[in-house]
Design a protein around this motif. Structure first.
Motif, mmCIF file in Angstrom:
data_model
loop_
_atom_site.group_PDB
_atom_site.id
_atom_site.type_symbol
_atom_site.label_atom_id
_atom_site.label_comp_id
_atom_site.label_asym_id
_atom_site.label_seq_id
_atom_site.Cartn_x
_atom_site.Cartn_y
_atom_site.Cartn_z
ATOM 1 N N GLU A 117 32.583 36.920 -21.410
ATOM 2 C CA GLU A 117 32.669 37.635 -22.702
ATOM 3 C C GLU A 117 33.215 36.710 -23.790
ATOM 4 O O GLU A 117 32.549 36.403 -24.763
ATOM 5 C CB GLU A 117 33.571 38.858 -22.571
ATOM 6 C CG GLU A 117 33.001 39.928 -21.628
ATOM 7 C CD GLU A 117 33.913 41.126 -21.529
ATOM 8 O OE1 GLU A 117 34.133 41.804 -22.539
ATOM 9 O OE2 GLU A 117 34.419 41.384 -20.420
ATOM 10 N N ALA B 193 42.364 41.112 -18.835
ATOM 11 C CA ALA B 193 43.796 41.460 -18.724
ATOM 12 C C ALA B 193 44.667 40.725 -19.744
ATOM 13 O O ALA B 193 45.599 41.309 -20.316
ATOM 14 C CB ALA B 193 44.295 41.149 -17.313
ATOM 15 N N SER C 139 47.748 43.424 -22.317
ATOM 16 C CA SER C 139 48.927 43.441 -21.456
ATOM 17 C C SER C 139 50.177 43.340 -22.322
ATOM 18 O O SER C 139 50.090 43.057 -23.509
ATOM 19 C CB SER C 139 48.893 42.241 -20.499
ATOM 20 O OG SER C 139 48.759 41.043 -21.214
ATOM 21 N N LEU D 64 29.387 32.849 -14.776
ATOM 22 C CA LEU D 64 29.163 32.076 -13.554
ATOM 23 C C LEU D 64 28.581 33.037 -12.520
ATOM 24 O O LEU D 64 29.180 34.078 -12.235
ATOM 25 C CB LEU D 64 30.512 31.522 -13.060
ATOM 26 C CG LEU D 64 30.485 30.851 -11.694
ATOM 27 C CD1 LEU D 64 29.757 29.509 -11.765
ATOM 28 C CD2 LEU D 64 31.899 30.641 -11.166
ATOM 29 N N ALA E 294 38.920 31.224 -12.395
ATOM 30 C CA ALA E 294 40.057 31.954 -12.983
ATOM 31 C C ALA E 294 39.495 33.244 -13.568
ATOM 32 O O ALA E 294 39.688 33.553 -14.738
ATOM 33 C CB ALA E 294 40.731 31.086 -14.043
ATOM 34 N N GLY F 181 39.933 36.473 -12.733
ATOM 35 C CA GLY F 181 40.666 37.738 -12.647
ATOM 36 C C GLY F 181 40.063 38.689 -11.632
ATOM 37 O O GLY F 181 39.788 38.289 -10.495
ATOM 38 N N SER G 1 54.114 50.309 -18.666
ATOM 39 C CA SER G 1 52.672 50.443 -18.485
ATOM 40 C C SER G 1 52.445 51.127 -17.162
ATOM 41 O O SER G 1 53.207 50.901 -16.212
ATOM 42 C CB SER G 1 51.956 49.088 -18.534
ATOM 43 O OG SER G 1 52.605 48.135 -17.771
ATOM 44 N N GLY H 77 44.510 48.004 -19.716
ATOM 45 C CA GLY H 77 44.182 46.674 -19.186
ATOM 46 C C GLY H 77 43.986 46.814 -17.689
ATOM 47 O O GLY H 77 44.427 47.794 -17.089
ATOM 48 N N GLY I 205 50.939 37.444 -14.489
ATOM 49 C CA GLY I 205 50.107 36.318 -14.929
ATOM 50 C C GLY I 205 50.571 35.649 -16.205
ATOM 51 O O GLY I 205 50.416 34.441 -16.371
ATOM 52 N N ILE I 206 51.145 36.440 -17.132
ATOM 53 C CA ILE I 206 51.610 35.820 -18.378
ATOM 54 C C ILE I 206 52.808 34.928 -18.032
ATOM 55 O O ILE I 206 52.895 33.781 -18.474
ATOM 56 C CB ILE I 206 52.019 36.901 -19.414
ATOM 57 C CG1 ILE I 206 50.922 37.964 -19.591
ATOM 58 C CG2 ILE I 206 52.429 36.261 -20.745
ATOM 59 C CD1 ILE I 206 49.635 37.526 -20.185
HETATM 60 C C1 LIG Z 1 48.910 46.848 -18.683
HETATM 61 C C2 LIG Z 1 49.300 45.452 -18.282
HETATM 62 C C3 LIG Z 1 50.572 44.955 -18.568
HETATM 63 C C4 LIG Z 1 50.926 43.659 -18.165
HETATM 64 N N1 LIG Z 1 52.162 43.171 -18.504
HETATM 65 C C5 LIG Z 1 52.498 41.899 -18.120
HETATM 66 C C6 LIG Z 1 53.769 41.363 -18.463
HETATM 67 O O1 LIG Z 1 54.574 41.990 -19.138
HETATM 68 N N2 LIG Z 1 54.084 40.099 -18.024
HETATM 69 C C7 LIG Z 1 53.205 39.361 -17.265
HETATM 70 O O2 LIG Z 1 53.556 38.248 -16.869
HETATM 71 N N3 LIG Z 1 51.979 39.842 -16.954
HETATM 72 C C8 LIG Z 1 51.615 41.098 -17.359
HETATM 73 N N4 LIG Z 1 50.400 41.598 -17.020
HETATM 74 C C9 LIG Z 1 49.516 40.798 -16.157
HETATM 75 C C10 LIG Z 1 48.728 39.747 -16.904
HETATM 76 O O3 LIG Z 1 48.137 40.320 -18.060
HETATM 77 C C11 LIG Z 1 47.650 39.185 -15.968
HETATM 78 O O4 LIG Z 1 48.220 38.788 -14.742
HETATM 79 C C12 LIG Z 1 46.977 37.970 -16.616
HETATM 80 O O5 LIG Z 1 46.532 38.285 -17.915
HETATM 81 C C13 LIG Z 1 45.817 37.527 -15.747
HETATM 82 O O6 LIG Z 1 45.173 36.462 -16.412
HETATM 83 P P1 LIG Z 1 43.853 35.821 -15.815
HETATM 84 O O7 LIG Z 1 43.500 34.696 -16.698
HETATM 85 O O8 LIG Z 1 44.028 35.579 -14.342
HETATM 86 O O9 LIG Z 1 42.754 36.991 -15.872
HETATM 87 P P2 LIG Z 1 42.034 37.712 -17.102
HETATM 88 O O10 LIG Z 1 42.846 37.725 -18.320
HETATM 89 O O11 LIG Z 1 41.546 39.011 -16.563
HETATM 90 O O12 LIG Z 1 40.807 36.736 -17.404
HETATM 91 C C14 LIG Z 1 39.689 36.616 -16.567
HETATM 92 C C15 LIG Z 1 38.529 36.143 -17.457
HETATM 93 O O13 LIG Z 1 37.435 35.800 -16.588
HETATM 94 C C16 LIG Z 1 36.234 36.191 -17.235
HETATM 95 N N5 LIG Z 1 35.229 36.322 -16.172
HETATM 96 C C17 LIG Z 1 35.205 37.209 -15.145
HETATM 97 N N6 LIG Z 1 34.147 36.958 -14.341
HETATM 98 C C18 LIG Z 1 33.503 35.866 -14.854
HETATM 99 C C19 LIG Z 1 32.356 35.121 -14.461
HETATM 100 N N7 LIG Z 1 31.657 35.417 -13.353
HETATM 101 N N8 LIG Z 1 31.976 34.072 -15.242
HETATM 102 C C20 LIG Z 1 32.677 33.731 -16.373
HETATM 103 N N9 LIG Z 1 33.773 34.426 -16.788
HETATM 104 C C21 LIG Z 1 34.185 35.471 -16.027
HETATM 105 C C22 LIG Z 1 36.587 37.506 -17.924
HETATM 106 O O14 LIG Z 1 35.692 37.781 -19.006
HETATM 107 C C23 LIG Z 1 38.017 37.215 -18.406
HETATM 108 O O15 LIG Z 1 38.038 36.726 -19.739
HETATM 109 C C24 LIG Z 1 49.997 42.863 -17.428
HETATM 110 C C25 LIG Z 1 48.719 43.351 -17.180
HETATM 111 C C26 LIG Z 1 48.357 44.623 -17.612
HETATM 112 C C27 LIG Z 1 46.948 45.109 -17.345
#
Ligand SMILES: Cc1cc2nc3c(=O)[nH]c(=O)nc-3n(C[C@H](O)[C@H](O)[C@H](O)COP(=O)(O)OP(=O)(O)OC[C@H]3O[C@@H](n4cnc5c(N)ncnc54)[C@H](O)[C@@H]3O)c2cc1C
Length: 383
Positions: A39, A45, A49, A174, A201, A203, A273, A314, A345-346
């Motif tokens: 996207e 996420a 978040s 991908l 990465a 998610g 949350s 999220g 994750g953050i």
């Molecule tokens: C409500 C809520 C509150 C939270 N609060 C906190 C907090 O206070 N502190 C904290 O540390 N964490 C918090 N988190 C957790 C944190 O947001 C996540 O752990 C972190 O954002 C994960 O990041 P990521 O990069 O692994 O995944 P994501 O941010 O989910 O990114 C994955 C990316 O991969 C892309 N993607 C998926 N499949 C494909 C594919 N096949 N090809 C290409 N691209 C693809 C998606 O489009 C997306 O952009 C919270 C989460 C939520 C939902």
């Protein structure tokens, strides 16, 4: 005759906070990097978040140690001129109890923090806390912790991207890969590419690419209010001690949603949350959001004077054993996964980015992260 696919030293799929941190650290090492997203940056996420960089809420052991290392590293990246400068902020945090069991969780906090390096510590422990007026009558006790921090996910994503020289390719999904010792062939919605290393990465979508991984989705509702007048400004986030209990419990799915009332830099409150199983749906769950809001108002009644301006959901990527999965995929040389960070994750993103870049570049990774290898789930080799 078809043209040769584009080649990169490393291709990262997923421009969430984990993928962007990895991309930043690889680019810093001088590698030719491509970052793909189905996207766009922070589309999942990381863009929906809270941004609590909390040590208290981490599972004792590896997760608490990693969060502490990540906190120190974030501080370094946030120093003047660093990529996270202006994005990462230290602040006091407040944990409150409303039951005897939660009192015990607060009792355990000082010991838990005492086992770390001392830079995050209990500063005050009181009934009827003077630093926060207007607490609800349900609140029995408040513990103030010094040393924790905050960083909004999408702001950190933008900051990493702003500071990295790399090829940005979105929307681009991908769809598959084939790994050999020397090169990885990659299929995407925009055609074929090749790379020395591939980092997943992605998610919650990680297990569609690596099916043996027990990754599942856990959604969460968040509420944003209007800006607060100075008389109701909180000095830091108010977090229910039930959050600490749920993190150390054997079944973190159970029990009511832990409440966090987080004063954002914008002057708004973020109330979070919930934890629900709605699969990967990001649709708002109004019933859960209503319960969350009324729970928050019981603990901190000034919330009732605010206008809700936004509710959104999220989706966290969770792993069955409650730990992220980080490392090379068995049977797929050169393909590395960094996913399943659930609610952490953050907090962990900066450290994970630095360490995955080191793994890609010279095969080295810190011992705590090495224990999170996907090998622990390996029953069949990935394609
Ligand atoms: C409500 C809520 C509150 C939270 N609060 C906190 C907090 O206070 N502190 C904290 O540390 N964490 C918090 N988190 C957790 C944190 O947001 C996540 O752990 C972190 O954002 C994960 O990041 P990521 O990069 O692994 O995944 P994501 O941010 O989910 O990114 C994955 C990316 O991969 C892309 N993607 C998926 N499949 C494909 C594919 N096949 N090809 C290409 N691209 C693809 C998606 O489009 C997306 O952009 C919270 C989460 C939520 C939902």
């Amino acid at each position: 005759m078809s043209s040769k696919p584009q080649h990169f030293d490393a291709i990262i799929a997923g421009a969430g906070i984990i993928g962007c941190s990895i991309a930043y650290h690889l680019a810093k090492r001088g590698m030719r990097v491509a970052l793909l997203d189905a996207e766009g940056p922070a589309a999942a996420a990381s863009g929906a978040s809270d941004g609590a960089i909390s040590i208290c809420s981490k599972k004792p052991g590896i997760m608490a140690r990693l969060a502490m290392q990540a906190l120190h590293y974030c501080e370094k990246l946030a120093s003047p001129g660093g990529p996270l400068s202006g994005v990462f902020n230290k602040r006091p945090s407040f944990y409150f109890s409303t039951s005897e069991a939660e009192d015990q969780a607060l009792d355990a906090l000082a010991d838990q923090l005492g086992g770390l390096d001392g830079s995050v510590y209990v500063r005050a422990d009181t009934a009827g806390h003077s630093a926060i007026p207007d607490l609800g009558s349900a609140v029995r006790r408040v513990v103030e912790v010094s040393g924790e921090a905050h960083m909004i996910g999408y702001a950190a994503v933008n900051a990493f991207l702003k500071n990295a020289a790399l090829e940005r390719i979105w929307p681009c999904t991908l769809t598959g890969f084939k790994a050999s010792e020397s090169i990885i062939s990659i299929k995407t919605s925009r055609g074929a590419m090749t790379a020395g290393k591939l980092i997943l990465a992605t998610g919650v979508s990680a297990n569609s690419l690596v099916p043996f991984l027990p990754i599942f989705s856990r959604s969460g509702q968040l509420i944003i209010t209007d800006r607060v007048g100075s008389q109701h400004k909180l000095p830091g986030p108010l977090t229910a001690a039930s959050y600490l209990l749920s993190k150390s419990s054997k079944n973190p799915n159970m029990g009511p949603s832990p409440i966090v009332i987080d004063p954002l830099m914008s002057g708004q409150f973020l109330i979070g949350s919930t934890r629900e199983n709605h699969g990967t749906s990001r649709q708002t769950d109004f019933a859960s959001a209503t319960r969350l809001l009324s729970g928050a108002a019981k603990c901190y009644p000034p919330i009732l004077k605010r206008r809700v301006i936004r509710i959104f959901a999220g989706v966290r990527a969770a792993v069955s054993d409650g730990l992220p999965t980080v490392g090379e995929i068995p049977g797929a040389p050169g393909v590395i996964i960094a996913a399943g960070f659930e609610g952490d994750g953050i907090s962990l993103s900066s450290l994970v980015g630095r360490e995955i870049a080191s793994l890609v570049d010279n095969g080295q990774i810190t011992p705590d992260l090495a224990t999170l290898s996907p090998e622990r789930f390996c029953r069949q080799a990935a394609q």
